[in-house]
Design an enzyme around this catalytic site. Structure first.
Site, PDB file in Angstrom:
ATOM      1  N   TYR A 162       0.842  -1.208   0.000  1.00 42.85           N
ATOM      2  CA  TYR A 162       0.000   0.000   0.000  1.00 42.85           C
ATOM      3  C   TYR A 162       0.872   1.251   0.000  1.00 42.85           C
ATOM      4  CZ  TYR A 162      -3.783   3.161   1.449  1.00 42.85           C
ATOM      5  OH  TYR A 162      -4.696   4.191   1.519  1.00 42.85           O
ATOM      6  N   ALA A 163       1.892   1.289   0.872  1.00 42.29           N
ATOM      7  CA  ALA A 163       2.767   2.466   0.948  1.00 42.29           C
ATOM      8  C   ALA A 163       3.504   2.666  -0.374  1.00 42.29           C
ATOM      9  CB  ALA A 163       3.759   2.315   2.102  1.00 42.29           C
TER      10      ALA A 163
HETATM   11  N1  LIG Z   1     -10.196   5.847   4.620  1.00 42.39           N
HETATM   12  C1  LIG Z   1      -9.009   6.300   4.982  1.00 42.39           C
HETATM   13  O1  LIG Z   1      -8.748   6.530   6.167  1.00 42.39           O
HETATM   14  C2  LIG Z   1      -7.943   6.536   3.948  1.00 42.39           C
HETATM   15  C3  LIG Z   1      -6.677   6.941   4.395  1.00 42.39           C
HETATM   16  C4  LIG Z   1      -5.679   7.209   3.473  1.00 42.39           C
HETATM   17  C5  LIG Z   1      -5.957   7.095   2.109  1.00 42.39           C
HETATM   18  N2  LIG Z   1      -7.178   6.685   1.704  1.00 42.39           N
HETATM   19  C6  LIG Z   1      -7.416   6.587   0.250  1.00 42.39           C
HETATM   20  O2  LIG Z   1      -8.662   7.176  -0.086  1.00 42.39           O
HETATM   21  C7  LIG Z   1      -9.230   6.488  -1.218  1.00 42.39           C
HETATM   22  C8  LIG Z   1     -10.635   6.019  -0.881  1.00 42.39           C
HETATM   23  O3  LIG Z   1     -10.563   5.132   0.226  1.00 42.39           O
HETATM   24  P1  LIG Z   1     -11.846   4.680   1.045  1.00 42.39           P
HETATM   25  O4  LIG Z   1     -11.439   4.671   2.457  1.00 42.39           O
HETATM   26  O5  LIG Z   1     -13.034   5.449   0.603  1.00 42.39           O
HETATM   27  O6  LIG Z   1     -11.930   3.146   0.566  1.00 42.39           O
HETATM   28  P2  LIG Z   1     -13.184   2.203   0.241  1.00 42.39           P
HETATM   29  O7  LIG Z   1     -12.674   0.822   0.372  1.00 42.39           O
HETATM   30  O8  LIG Z   1     -14.370   2.631   1.020  1.00 42.39           O
HETATM   31  O9  LIG Z   1     -13.464   2.535  -1.298  1.00 42.39           O
HETATM   32  C9  LIG Z   1     -12.575   2.144  -2.317  1.00 42.39           C
HETATM   33  C10 LIG Z   1     -13.396   1.773  -3.537  1.00 42.39           C
HETATM   34  O10 LIG Z   1     -12.478   1.443  -4.591  1.00 42.39           O
HETATM   35  C11 LIG Z   1     -13.024   0.359  -5.314  1.00 42.39           C
HETATM   36  N3  LIG Z   1     -11.951  -0.320  -6.036  1.00 42.39           N
HETATM   37  C12 LIG Z   1     -10.875  -0.972  -5.529  1.00 42.39           C
HETATM   38  N4  LIG Z   1     -10.125  -1.472  -6.515  1.00 42.39           N
HETATM   39  C13 LIG Z   1     -10.730  -1.129  -7.682  1.00 42.39           C
HETATM   40  C14 LIG Z   1     -10.445  -1.358  -9.042  1.00 42.39           C
HETATM   41  N5  LIG Z   1      -9.368  -2.085  -9.416  1.00 42.39           N
HETATM   42  N6  LIG Z   1     -11.284  -0.849  -9.973  1.00 42.39           N
HETATM   43  C15 LIG Z   1     -12.367  -0.136  -9.614  1.00 42.39           C
HETATM   44  N7  LIG Z   1     -12.707   0.103  -8.337  1.00 42.39           N
HETATM   45  C16 LIG Z   1     -11.890  -0.390  -7.380  1.00 42.39           C
HETATM   46  C17 LIG Z   1     -13.668  -0.525  -4.254  1.00 42.39           C
HETATM   47  O11 LIG Z   1     -14.613  -1.413  -4.823  1.00 42.39           O
HETATM   48  C18 LIG Z   1     -14.285   0.526  -3.331  1.00 42.39           C
HETATM   49  O12 LIG Z   1     -15.623   0.823  -3.696  1.00 42.39           O
HETATM   50  C19 LIG Z   1      -8.253   5.348  -1.529  1.00 42.39           C
HETATM   51  O13 LIG Z   1      -7.372   5.776  -2.546  1.00 42.39           O
HETATM   52  C20 LIG Z   1      -7.497   5.157  -0.239  1.00 42.39           C
HETATM   53  O14 LIG Z   1      -6.222   4.582  -0.434  1.00 42.39           O
HETATM   54  C21 LIG Z   1      -8.176   6.393   2.583  1.00 42.39           C
END
Ligand SMILES: NC(=O)c1ccc[n+]([C@@H]2O[C@H](COP(=O)([O-])OP(=O)(O)OC[C@H]3O[C@@H](n4cnc5c(N)ncnc54)[C@H](O)[C@@H]3O)[C@@H](O)[C@H]2O)c1
Length: 252
Positions: A162-163
């Site tokens: 992930y990182a």
């Molecule tokens: N929630 C947090 O605390 C947090 C922290 C740091 C970064 N982020 C980043 O924010 C963004 C959103 O995260 P979130 O927490 O809403 O996650 P989430 O898991 O709620 O949503 C991610 C979505 O991406 C979709 N997805 C994954 N792989 C896919 C692919 N190959 N093609 C199409 N869709 C795909 C999943 O089906 C899901 O609906 C991400 O990039 C995540 O890395 C989130």
């Protein structure tokens, strides 16, 4: 950029932060295309918006698969006349140590999880960015690409894949900002700290509470705060080649 009337793609938009971005941008009268590979989650979004807002369109697409990305971007261009904003938000979390020893047994990081993370989080952003930027350039259309990074991008124990994927996302933000500015395309990153979503539900509760207590503000971000930051990123035309950190001052 004035948001009203713009065509905006959000990948991974059926859940969490992506859906919060969509809600804010719909309030600001954008037309939003939610892409996700999770068909059930997309159906849930359709059910959540009664009467289906005519400015909200959902489409199944796995951003790690080149043919699907090419077809999807083409179909959205045909239906909308052109795309103004791409938000590369789709990502997965497959946390594990590189190597760990538990009860005398040595466990190794799964290669399948490494590939899955890099393909969804980094290759997906690369493919979507490439297709949308080439469409913008062909159509002489100025626009914005927003790449969603993470506080983990400088490295974090248990998050090799992930990182690394998020460090790669930051590199794309800088590289594309330098390559695409001459075409009138801005590129910006947002690096979230923590906000409760289905992604963080995969993290053990005790660990999350420890992080929250370590955070200067003693809380996680809210989805509305992320929607607000997306608005700021799109509206501020001088913001380019940088990643905005939205993490309440948390440091790992
Ligand atoms: N929630 C947090 O605390 C947090 C922290 C740091 C970064 N982020 C980043 O924010 C963004 C959103 O995260 P979130 O927490 O809403 O996650 P989430 O898991 O709620 O949503 C991610 C979505 O991406 C979709 N997805 C994954 N792989 C896919 C692919 N190959 N093609 C199409 N869709 C795909 C999943 O089906 C899901 O609906 C991400 O990039 C995540 O890395 C989130």
């Amino acid at each position: 950029m004035k948001i009203a009337g713009k065509n905006i793609i959000i990948t991974g938009g059926a859940s969490g932060i992506g859906l919060a971005f969509a809600e804010r941008l719909l309030e600001l009268e954008a037309r939003v295309w939610l892409l996700d590979r999770d068909a059930a989650a997309l159906a849930g979004v359709t059910a959540q918006f009664p009467g289906m807002n005519p400015r909200l369109l959902c489409r199944e697409c796995d951003v790690s698969l080149e043919p699907q990305v090419i077809d999807t971007v083409q179909a959205i261009e045909d239906a909308s006349g052109g795309i103004d904003v791409l938000v590369n938000n789709a990502a997965v979390l497959r946390d594990q140590a590189l190597v760990s020893k538990l009860r005398g047994r040595v466990n190794k990081h799964s290669l399948a999880d490494w590939h899955e993370t890099l393909q969804s989080n980094l290759t997906g952003a690369f493919l979507m960015g490439r297709e949308v930027a080439s469409m913008m350039i062909r159509g002489n259309r100025q626009g914005v690409i927003v790449n969603i990074s993470s506080i983990s991008r400088h490295g974090n124990p248990g998050q090799s894949a992930y990182a690394a994927s998020k460090a790669g996302i930051d590199a794309l933000t800088v590289t594309w900002s330098q390559e695409l500015a001459i075409y009138g395309i801005r590129v910006v990153g947002i690096a979230p700290g923590f906000v409760e979503t289905p992604m963080t539900a995969r993290i053990p509760r005790l660990f999350l509470e420890r992080i929250r207590d370590k955070s200067p503000l003693k809380r996680f971000g809210t989805l509305a705060e992320f929607g607000h930051t997306m608005q700021y990123v799109l509206e501020n035309d001088y913001l380019h080649g940088k990643t905005v950190e939205l993490d309440g001052g948390l440091r790992f």
